[in-house]
Design a protein around this motif. Structure first.
Motif, short mmCIF file in Angstrom:
data_model
loop_
_atom_site.label_atom_id
_atom_site.label_comp_id
_atom_site.label_asym_id
_atom_site.label_seq_id
_atom_site.Cartn_x
_atom_site.Cartn_y
_atom_site.Cartn_z
N LEU A 107 1.14 -1.10 0.27
CA LEU A 107 -0.08 0.03 0.00
C LEU A 107 0.72 1.23 0.09
O LEU A 107 1.87 1.60 1.29
CB LEU A 107 -1.07 0.09 0.88
CG LEU A 107 -1.96 0.68 1.65
CD1 LEU A 107 -2.95 0.96 0.21
CD2 LEU A 107 -2.15 1.22 2.49
N ARG A 108 0.54 1.73 -1.01
CA ARG A 108 1.59 3.76 -1.13
C ARG A 108 0.81 4.96 -0.59
O ARG A 108 -0.80 4.84 -0.96
CB ARG A 108 1.48 3.72 -2.24
CG ARG A 108 2.80 2.76 -3.20
CD ARG A 108 3.69 3.43 -3.97
NE ARG A 108 4.37 2.16 -4.69
CZ ARG A 108 6.10 2.20 -4.82
NH1 ARG A 108 6.07 3.26 -4.11
NH2 ARG A 108 6.37 1.96 -5.30
N LEU A 109 1.14 5.26 0.06
CA LEU A 109 0.81 6.01 1.04
C LEU A 109 1.88 7.60 1.35
O LEU A 109 2.59 7.56 1.71
CB LEU A 109 -0.52 5.92 2.24
CG LEU A 109 0.68 5.12 3.25
CD1 LEU A 109 1.50 5.60 3.96
CD2 LEU A 109 -0.69 4.48 3.87
N THR A 110 0.83 8.97 1.04
CA THR A 110 1.88 9.80 1.36
C THR A 110 0.97 9.75 2.78
O THR A 110 -0.03 10.33 2.90
CB THR A 110 1.64 11.10 0.46
OG1 THR A 110 1.44 10.67 -1.09
CG2 THR A 110 1.89 12.37 0.66
N ILE A 111 2.13 10.27 3.59
CA ILE A 111 2.35 11.10 5.21
C ILE A 111 2.77 12.40 5.33
O ILE A 111 4.26 12.58 4.93
CB ILE A 111 3.01 9.97 5.83
CG1 ILE A 111 2.55 9.08 5.50
CG2 ILE A 111 3.09 10.67 7.67
CD1 ILE A 111 2.98 7.88 6.75
N GLU A 112 2.15 13.42 5.97
CA GLU A 112 2.11 15.20 5.86
C GLU A 112 2.44 15.47 7.62
O GLU A 112 1.49 14.83 8.07
CB GLU A 112 1.52 16.12 4.95
CG GLU A 112 1.45 15.54 3.76
CD GLU A 112 -0.01 16.37 2.55
OE1 GLU A 112 0.83 17.66 3.05
OE2 GLU A 112 -0.55 15.89 3.04
#
Lengths: 179, 512
Positions: A107-112
């Motif tokens: 699962l690719r995700l972006t964490i800001e």
């Protein structure tokens, strides 16, 4: 060719590769074709030019692109040339790898985050997200001071927002509505 | 806006006490392209049809095209600040507008925001703009009248509560005037009016507002304004928003009237939006669903059944409310066979056809009684009106036929002449100045006088003088006659005799 058609070709290729237990080899083959096209600008120009006849493109593919690749990849490239759909090769490769990652539970995700995370916090966060989603999480971590505090996670078209900025915005809306 | 510091403090106290650091899960997408008020967005996987999308800075849009990898949306408001690549949020809410009694007396835009500078509108309820039309079981036949106060309409083309009656005519034939008069005639009655201006000049809408304010009609009226300067999306949305505001009253057992001025411009706005959304064009480049667009809008006007609230208690309250629609369609050169006019004619329950020639020859309102029909309104007339209107319709039909045949004849027999004389006087009775709606009992007095030969010896030029003085005489000397009609709804026995006596008495004193 539309994105939808690229997805259908990629889906068919992925199913065939899975049946033959050759997902990894087919993936490598696709990357090899892409690398060969990127390395040789002249070949790429000929391959994607709509005015070049299919026979010439097939000859080019056999000579420069398809040496040593998995037979399924070779057949796919020839089919794309015959059907005049070679223009969608890049989208097709992307779709294939998306399918591959989904099948492997990645699962690719972006964490800001408002402030940079240290290594320990990063590891703990990724571990927690992996256990929560039941998938192998591949995060892209971005520092975003605009958030003021907290963090924001984006998975595909879903965003989980726990930032201070969002909390203040919703407080502002409630104040406007109440006054 | 006035801000009260004490209120802010109390809100903040509540916020601090109830603060809970919850996270918010949102559906997001990326703006791929935007132009002419239409946006394409990738992502937004769970987007629903007609869902409101948040473009930031208080700008919202509505999702109209759901495709496999993109969403097509129309932007409501200023889209010049939107940037390619920016995030667009799904709100999870279907497009809705604020509704309720607080909207009365206000001028709002297509999304229900006030544009009259009278401050915010505080409402607690909102209704979806694409509401569900009542089903067959939840309806009942139209049986109560909407009194327009216009003699020719109330007598010959009656409109009932819950009916859809089209007002059709060329430009400058008095279409809006009929609607404004209808609104004015509802003063002191129980019908709430909603005037939806679509693609109109701002000055036209302003003058309608001024007339309504002057006559004290804004107290029970809402104006939804989507002028020609607004985006096509807002013009498309305005009639749906106006209908939602009317549905609020309908569902609560009250009665509402919604006027769409006009649906041809509405169809043009929808054509613009559809073409920008790349939907295939059909006849006259209108999209294939332009018929469905108007039928789903007008189907929401209905007379609710007495037990509708038992069948669907979640939506309806007791009282069998109604929503009446008066759509206007402007035509070119009297051509009622164009695409949009034929569509709306077939959807509505009748039409009032206004004619340029009549208008120019001084017959105002310029209602062509031959081409105008009301398919259900007859059952909504009060018995008294039904009784006198039958004669009026018959005599007017005979007059029209004779007038056509005798146009070139030089010598006519006495019977034909008498019919022509009466017809000419009836036409005079049906002429009516703007902003002067007539109460139903007075309409009955005049129609009775005209159809029963009391006016035959009055010169045509003096008919209006006769009418003015006779009605004043009735109000002064025989108020019980009108009251009896209003109370019983009937015109028979003593009431007829009383009117006959009054006419005889008045004619002795009337000098032409």
């Amino acid at each position: 060719m539309s994105q939808a058609a690229a997805e259908r070709y990629a889906g068919a290729l992925f199913e065939l590769a899975s049946e033959k237990n050759a997902v990894e080899d087919v993936g490598q083959g696709l990357l090899a074709v892409r690398k060969a096209l990127q390395a040789d600008a002249g070949a790429a120009k000929t391959f994607f030019a709509p005015r070049v006849p299919a026979t010439e493109k097939r000859r080019l593919a056999d000579q420069k692109l398809l040496t040593g690749v998995h037979p399924l990849v070779a057949k796919l490239v020839r089919l794309l040339i015959d059907r005049r759909r070679e223009g969608s090769l890049w989208s097709l490769i992307l779709c294939f790898f998306e399918l591959k990652e989904t099948a492997e539970g990645i699962l690719r995700l972006t964490i800001e985050t408002a402030r940079p995370l240290d290594d320990a916090a990063r590891t703990a966060l990724v571990a927690k997200l992996s256990s929560a989603t039941g998938k192998k999480v591949l995060p892209e971590i971005v520092d975003n001071a605009d958030l003021l505090g907290g963090m924001r996670i984006t998975i595909g078209s879903t965003r989980i927002d726990g930032s201070l900025k969002r909390a203040l915005e919703s407080l502002g809306k409630r104040l406007k509505a109440a006054v | 806006m006035d801000i009260n510091p004490a209120e802010i403090t109390s809100v903040l106290k509540r916020e601090i006490e109830g603060y809970d650091s919850k996270v918010e899960v949102e559906s997001i997408g990326t703006l791929i392209s935007i132009g002419d008020g239409v946006a394409r967005i990738s992502g937004l996987r769970d987007c629903q049809m007609s869902e409101m999308l948040d473009f930031g800075d208080g700008v919202f849009g509505i999702a109209l095209n759901l495709e496999s990898d993109t969403v097509g949306a129309v932007v409501l408001g200023d889209f010049t600040k939107a940037k390619e690549g920016q995030t667009v949020k799904g709100t999870g809410q279907i497009m809705s507008v604020p509704v309720g009694p607080a909207m009365l007396g206000r001028v709002v835009n297509a999304i229900g925001e006030p544009v009259d500078g009278k401050g915010a509108i505080k409402t607690e309820v909102s209704y979806p703009v694409e509401g569900r039309a009542p089903n067959v079981l939840e309806r009942q036949p139209v049986h109560e009248p909407v009194q327009t106060g216009i003699v020719s309409i109330d007598a010959m083309i009656p409109i009932g509560r819950g009916q859809r009656e089209l007002i059709i005519g060329d430009r400058q034939t008095g279409k809006t005037a009929i609607c404004v008069d209808t609104i004015l005639n509802q003063k002191g009655k129980d019908l709430i009016c909603i005037y939806v201006a679509v693609g109109q000049k701002m000055s036209t809408t302003k003058s309608v507002q001024a007339v309504l304010e002057k006559h004290g009609a804004m107290d029970y009226t809402i104006i939804v304004n989507a002028p020609a300067s607004e985006s096509a999306a807002l013009q498309w949305l305005a009639p749906f928003a106006g209908t939602a505001m009317g549905e609020y009253f309908r569902d609560r057992g009250q009665h509402a009237l919604v006027i769409y001025d006009d649906l041809y411009k509405h169809a043009m706005a929808w054509r613009e939006v559809s073409l920008l959304l790349r939907r295939p064009p059909g006849r006259e480049a209108f999209p294939g669903d332009v018929f469905a667009l108007h039928s789903r809008l007008l189907e929401r006007s209905a007379k609710l059944a007495a037990d509708a609230h038992e069948q669907n208690p979640g939506q309806y309250q007791a009282g069998s409310g109604s929503l009446t629609a008066l759509p206007i369609v402007e035509i070119q050169q009297g051509d009622v066979t164009a695409y949009i006019p034929t569509n709306v004619i077939s959807i509505t329950d009748g039409q009032i056809y206004l004619e340029t020639d009549l208008f120019n020859s001084g017959v105002r309102p310029a209602v062509n009684a031959g081409l105008s029909v009301s398919r259900v309104g007859g059952s909504a007339q009060i018995k008294a009106m039904k009784k006198v209107a039958g004669q009026l319709r018959l005599q007017m039909a005979q007059f029209r036929e004779l007038a056509a045949f005798t146009q070139f004849a030089s010598d006519l027999d006495a019977a034909t002449l008498a019919q022509l004389t009466r017809g000419e006087r009836l036409v005079e009775i049906l002429k009516q100045p703007q902003y002067e709606p007539m109460p139903v009992e007075e309409q009955i007095f005049m129609i009775y006088a005209g159809t029963n030969r009391y006016l035959d010896d009055v010169p045509i030029a003096k008919v209006k003088k006769f009418q003015k003085e006779f009605l004043a005489f009735m109000r002064d000397r025989y108020p019980q006659c009108g009251q009896a009609i209003l109370k019983s709804g009937k015109f028979e026995g003593d009431t007829v005799e009383m009117l006959k006596a009054a006419l005889a008495e008045f004619k002795k004193t009337f000098t032409a």
